[in-house]
Design a protein around this motif. Structure first.
Motif, short mmCIF file in Angstrom:
data_model
loop_
_atom_site.label_atom_id
_atom_site.label_comp_id
_atom_site.label_asym_id
_atom_site.label_seq_id
_atom_site.Cartn_x
_atom_site.Cartn_y
_atom_site.Cartn_z
N VAL A 195 4.66 -4.50 -11.87
CA VAL A 195 3.29 -3.71 -11.42
C VAL A 195 2.68 -4.64 -10.02
CG1 VAL A 195 0.71 -3.40 -12.59
CG2 VAL A 195 2.91 -2.68 -14.34
N VAL A 196 2.45 -5.28 -10.43
CA VAL A 196 2.06 -5.97 -8.96
C VAL A 196 2.52 -6.12 -7.73
CG1 VAL A 196 1.21 -8.31 -8.16
CG2 VAL A 196 0.65 -7.73 -10.40
N ALA A 197 3.77 -6.05 -7.63
CA ALA A 197 4.82 -5.98 -6.64
C ALA A 197 4.64 -3.92 -6.37
CB ALA A 197 6.47 -6.43 -6.58
N GLY A 198 5.05 -3.69 -6.87
CA GLY A 198 4.95 -2.35 -7.28
C GLY A 198 3.66 -1.81 -6.39
N LEU A 199 2.63 -1.98 -6.44
CA LEU A 199 0.98 -1.39 -5.84
C LEU A 199 0.42 -2.74 -5.61
CD1 LEU A 199 -0.44 -1.26 -9.59
CD2 LEU A 199 0.19 0.35 -7.48
N GLY A 200 1.19 -3.80 -4.91
CA GLY A 200 0.52 -4.52 -4.11
C GLY A 200 0.99 -4.43 -2.07
N TRP A 201 1.97 -3.77 -1.60
CA TRP A 201 1.83 -3.64 -0.31
C TRP A 201 1.28 -3.12 -0.29
CZ3 TRP A 201 2.74 1.79 1.38
CH2 TRP A 201 2.56 2.56 0.89
N VAL A 202 0.56 -2.24 -1.00
CA VAL A 202 -0.78 -1.10 -0.48
C VAL A 202 -1.62 -1.57 0.77
CG1 VAL A 202 -2.73 0.31 -1.06
CG2 VAL A 202 -0.15 0.91 -2.16
N LEU A 203 -2.68 -2.78 -0.38
CA LEU A 203 -3.22 -3.84 0.31
C LEU A 203 -3.14 -4.22 2.02
CD1 LEU A 203 -3.98 -6.71 -2.46
CD2 LEU A 203 -5.63 -4.42 -1.73
N PRO A 204 -1.97 -4.85 2.34
CA PRO A 204 -2.07 -4.89 3.38
C PRO A 204 -1.53 -4.01 4.40
CG PRO A 204 0.22 -5.82 1.90
CD PRO A 204 -1.13 -5.42 1.55
#
Length: 69
Positions: free
Chosen positions: A46-55
């Motif tokens: 979940v974190v890896a799947g959504l985390g790319w949105v921040l950068p």
């Protein structure tokens, strides 16, 4: 720099970001401490799947800025 040029470079930057993010994510997902726990795997994906949105957000906002007058 025109908006067209920013969109070109921004698209390349986003593609590089997604490729690097996924390769790092796959590498981390194979670690023994993560592979042994279903709960940690769920949280990680979940974190890896959504985390790319921040950068990616600053890149997209830079790409969509209007041209200077």
């Amino acid at each position: 720099m025109t908006i067209r040029t920013r969109k070109f470079f921004g698209t390349i930057a986003l593609l590089v970001l997604v490729v690097v993010w996924s390769l790092v994510g796959m590498t981390i997902a194979q670690t023994p401490w993560l592979a042994s726990s279903g709960l940690l795997q769920a949280i990680f994906y979940v974190v890896a799947g959504l985390g790319w949105v921040l950068p990616a957000m600053p890149i997209v906002s830079w790409m969509s800025r209007p041209d200077r007058a």
